[in-house]
Design a protein around this motif. Sequence first.
Motif, PDB file in Angstrom:
ATOM      1  N   GLU A   1      20.700  49.566  69.423  1.00  0.00           N
ATOM      2  CA  GLU A   1      20.233  48.362  70.242  1.00  0.00           C
ATOM      3  C   GLU A   1      21.312  47.302  70.704  1.00  0.00           C
ATOM      4  O   GLU A   1      21.202  46.702  71.862  1.00  0.00           O
ATOM      5  CB  GLU A   1      19.009  47.553  69.569  1.00  0.00           C
ATOM      6  N   ALA A   2      22.443  47.218  70.036  1.00  0.00           N
ATOM      7  CA  ALA A   2      23.232  46.375  70.538  1.00  0.00           C
ATOM      8  C   ALA A   2      24.070  46.952  71.510  1.00  0.00           C
ATOM      9  O   ALA A   2      24.369  46.086  72.351  1.00  0.00           O
ATOM     10  CB  ALA A   2      24.356  46.154  69.299  1.00  0.00           C
ATOM     11  N   GLU A   3      24.337  48.173  71.505  1.00  0.00           N
ATOM     12  CA  GLU A   3      25.043  48.872  72.747  1.00  0.00           C
ATOM     13  C   GLU A   3      24.084  48.748  74.025  1.00  0.00           C
ATOM     14  O   GLU A   3      24.836  48.693  75.135  1.00  0.00           O
ATOM     15  CB  GLU A   3      25.495  50.262  72.425  1.00  0.00           C
ATOM     16  N   ALA A   4      22.841  48.847  73.550  1.00  0.00           N
ATOM     17  CA  ALA A   4      21.783  48.737  74.938  1.00  0.00           C
ATOM     18  C   ALA A   4      22.027  47.160  75.648  1.00  0.00           C
ATOM     19  O   ALA A   4      21.937  47.091  76.538  1.00  0.00           O
ATOM     20  CB  ALA A   4      20.516  49.051  74.452  1.00  0.00           C
ATOM     21  N   ALA A   5      22.157  46.409  74.583  1.00  0.00           N
ATOM     22  CA  ALA A   5      22.164  44.910  75.022  1.00  0.00           C
ATOM     23  C   ALA A   5      23.395  44.707  75.717  1.00  0.00           C
ATOM     24  O   ALA A   5      23.416  43.924  76.900  1.00  0.00           O
ATOM     25  CB  ALA A   5      22.041  44.149  73.721  1.00  0.00           C
ATOM     26  N   THR A   6      24.486  45.419  75.344  1.00  0.00           N
ATOM     27  CA  THR A   6      25.817  45.168  76.055  1.00  0.00           C
ATOM     28  C   THR A   6      25.749  45.632  77.657  1.00  0.00           C
ATOM     29  O   THR A   6      26.354  45.050  78.301  1.00  0.00           O
ATOM     30  CB  THR A   6      26.984  45.759  75.473  1.00  0.00           C
ATOM     31  N   LEU A   7      25.304  46.997  77.499  1.00  0.00           N
ATOM     32  CA  LEU A   7      24.971  47.566  78.903  1.00  0.00           C
ATOM     33  C   LEU A   7      24.105  46.835  79.704  1.00  0.00           C
ATOM     34  O   LEU A   7      24.556  46.568  80.915  1.00  0.00           O
ATOM     35  CB  LEU A   7      24.390  49.190  78.585  1.00  0.00           C
TER      36      LEU A   7
END
Length: 423
Positions: A180-186
């Motif tokens: 989820e954190a990487e999705a938010a970064t993207l």
Amino acid sequence: MPTDDPSAAPLWRPYTQMKHAAPPLEAVRTHGSRIVLADGRALVDGIASWWTAVHGYNHPHIAAAVSEQLGTMPHVMFGGLTHAPAERLARRLAGLLPGDLNHVFFTDSGSVAVEVALKMAVQLWLNRGEAGRTRILAFRGGYHGDTVGAMSVCDPEEGMHRRFGAFLPSQLFSDLPRTEAEAATLDGILARHRTELAAVIVEPLVQGAGGMRMHPPEVLATIARLARRHGLPLIVDEIFTGFGRTGTLFACEQAGIVPDILCLSKALTGGTMALAATIATGEVFSAFWSDDPGAALMHGPTFMANPLACAAADASLDLFAREPRLEQARAIGTRLAEGFEPLRGRPGIADIRTLGAIGVVQFAEPPDLATLKARLVERGVWVRPFGDVVYLTPALTIGRDDLDHLIESVVSVSTGVASHRAI
């Protein structure tokens, strides 16, 4: 033997430091899953000639189709002319792909298919009157080809083209959104750079030549959702994954997504000859449908839609339609997973992973590739490891005995190499 005389190497080989390279093995014929060498040895091909020969070598149905086409019209320019093999193949591909991916632009290699996809994406915005959208969002660990535009969307730090950084167009990169954190970064990157981005490009489910890294369909679905949220076309590069390699005809099927642009090559002709396709949705195509001649897609490889290659691809699709290729791919995956399992947790082995008809052994440290390849050849196996991985992507028609021999050879040689590195 290696030599200090450059004139002794008139044939420049791919991905090879010519000064130190050992002489390559000479192939004289192929059949099934075998490559026969000039010295009489036959090697079981574990990578289907860079993932192309999905039906095995010399399939008679494809050979007959090419032979028939050769007798009538081996090639004709595609500017201002058309021909039945290209028309038929375009209709068949459109009928197999999800959604309205039904506008097919033929090229002659995977790298060029990617170039055309990038060009389509950039020109789409120009044709809509939006200048400045010239950058692409790509993913670390990815590989999309060896031409300039394709190189620019490969991994900029770990990829094989990192030396060319100052020469290449400047693109944006993100990690695959596995969390989820990487999705938010993207999501944040896309939001901040939306007005300069033309598209997002991704290899679905497997980043191939960048390291055979795999990700679940949910990751691909997240990328598609975020690209759509920000109004960006999604380019899916199925050059490696297309035509059954991941267990479905196309990898994007497993995530239930429809990209805006899709790239195909490699297995498209069943490993017979070069052909590629960049396929767009109606929405993308409509941006080029105009009274303005300047809005046309200004691209046209000399050998695009080559009739011989189209005939081969059409015959390859016949085989997918009437023979159980997808079931064979999944059965290969099951056997690869079983066969590689003894390597899991061994010293020097970082990971084993499989998907469809792809099996990967990753070492904790890069091995001596020359030694690894030589030992595999000694066992009668043709495999081309790179970086820190050795992988198998055999023909989908490979026999059980040949597959078992590949697996046993990779397990044995990998164990020896890994144990040596671990000391």
